[in-house]
Write an enzyme that holds these catalytic residues in place. Sequence first.
Site, short mmCIF file in Angstrom:
data_model
loop_
_atom_site.label_atom_id
_atom_site.label_comp_id
_atom_site.label_asym_id
_atom_site.label_seq_id
_atom_site.Cartn_x
_atom_site.Cartn_y
_atom_site.Cartn_z
N GLU A 1 41.33 36.65 42.46
CA GLU A 1 42.59 36.65 41.71
C GLU A 1 43.74 36.62 42.70
O GLU A 1 43.67 37.24 43.76
CB GLU A 1 42.76 37.91 40.84
N TYR B 1 47.55 40.52 45.20
CA TYR B 1 48.87 40.14 44.67
C TYR B 1 49.99 40.39 45.68
O TYR B 1 50.99 39.71 45.68
CB TYR B 1 49.14 40.88 43.36
N HIS C 1 34.92 43.37 32.85
CA HIS C 1 36.35 43.34 33.13
C HIS C 1 37.02 44.30 32.13
O HIS C 1 37.87 43.92 31.33
CB HIS C 1 36.88 41.92 33.03
C1 FCB Z 1 44.42 42.56 37.93
C2 FCB Z 1 43.46 42.45 36.78
C3 FCB Z 1 43.70 41.28 35.87
C4 FCB Z 1 45.18 41.04 35.65
C5 FCB Z 1 45.93 41.00 36.96
C6 FCB Z 1 47.40 40.72 36.82
O1 FCB Z 1 44.51 43.88 38.34
O2 FCB Z 1 42.13 42.34 37.27
O3 FCB Z 1 43.00 41.52 34.69
O4 FCB Z 1 45.68 41.96 34.78
O5 FCB Z 1 45.75 42.19 37.65
#
Ligand code: FCB
Length: 456
Positions: free
Chosen positions: A353, A302, A121
């Site tokens: 995520e 997101y 990461h």
């Molecule tokens: C993603 C990343 C993570 C975090 C989120 C908000 O792009 O993987 O580390 O920063 O965004």
Amino acid sequence: MIQFPKDFLWGVACASFQCEGAWDADGKGPSIWDDFCHEIGGNHVKHGDTGDVACDCYHRAKEDVALMKALNVRAYRFSVSWPRIIPDGDGAINPLGFKFYDELVNELISNGIRPLITLYHWDLPSALQHKGGWLNRDIVAAFERYARVVAEHFKGRVDCFMTLNEPQCAAYLGYGNGLHAPGWKLGDADVARALHHMALAHSAAQRAIKAVDPGISVGVVSCGGLCYPRNDTPAGREAARKATFDLGHPYWAMTFSIFLDDLILKRYDDSAIPAVRAFADSIPAGDWELMETPDFIGMNIYNARPVDDDARQVREPVGSPRTATDWPVTPEALYYGPMNVYKRYGLPIWITEDGLSNHDMLYLDGKVHDPKRIEFLHRYLTCLAQAVAEGVPVKAYLHWSFLDNFEWSDGYDQRFGIVYVDYATLRRVPKDSAWWYADVIATNGDSLNGIPKYYY
Ligand code: FCB
């Protein structure tokens, strides 16, 4: 009726550099993010923030896992810091490198929480960067060895690995526009080269992990600009699909497909811009045989962009809601994103995520009220459930993030956690959304039927 499969995996996510701190403890080597933050006059990170202490997770495994347990969390996606394990990236193994991860993994297991390891990461050992980082093909062998060392160490304890987090950001932000470490600003061909080396590195690591234990499932975590139709019609949906995988625009490096096409489809889409096409044509034929299809695709989602029926991006409706990072609130992303990526690659999908940064603060009643995060998640998860209902094999939802943490070049200004961190004392305070999420998990999503409870 919102329903998730019985074995759906609910969890939270974070990453080593963003939360661990202890940047030089117990023999750890420097990473490119340490260097990026520490560079005098570099001004790469807001306020000059660093990861030196971060959330101090390195010293708080017990406390943090106890909190996850209290919140019903079933899985924790965390990353291992490569320079803790192998300080210079490809040399000696640090005898104390696993100290923290052993404690964390054992604590997770004894609390019934499944550990999910991300190997990379973004905190590359600095010594490898000095040899060219992801532009130097030797990194493939170094990553393969690192993956083997970690898989052997956790054999029998960890059954799921994710090799790379968001190759697109690591390549484009790191080597293209220089916004992230190592801060290099190179052209399209070099960004494409870095991405290709990452696809080879994923593949070599996957083989190494499977050689340790074929039962381990191995995924890779992708990201990129997803699209949704302004008009939900067959033509609109087709336009959104097309726009999602279009490699013909200046942000080609930030599509889901640039990395996954190389890795899984073993070709670059015909829409690719000339520089990428030229790079693709220079790839030795033997490379395609080295590519390993992952067991699942991790998607970090997101938001998404609306497009018209001609696949042209249009603006969001006037006055649309936005987050603290000024990202649009577009729940449709969790429906169209997994749907289109599944249709293209045919692999199981994990949401690795999803979340938002919010202007959170500690209220006078000692709590952190974040109704907007609750509203956001309620809407996004409703759309995810719709994708599941229509047959997309989504296996997991891992919320970003467990704790507020170091948000790369934005430093600590952005708060993505469901748990608030008071950086002065490092005290953790679960936000209202954490209790709300605990209910979602406890009811396997059933609590999403109806209007959410906003204050806890
Ligand atoms: C993603 C990343 C993570 C975090 C989120 C908000 O792009 O993987 O580390 O920063 O965004």
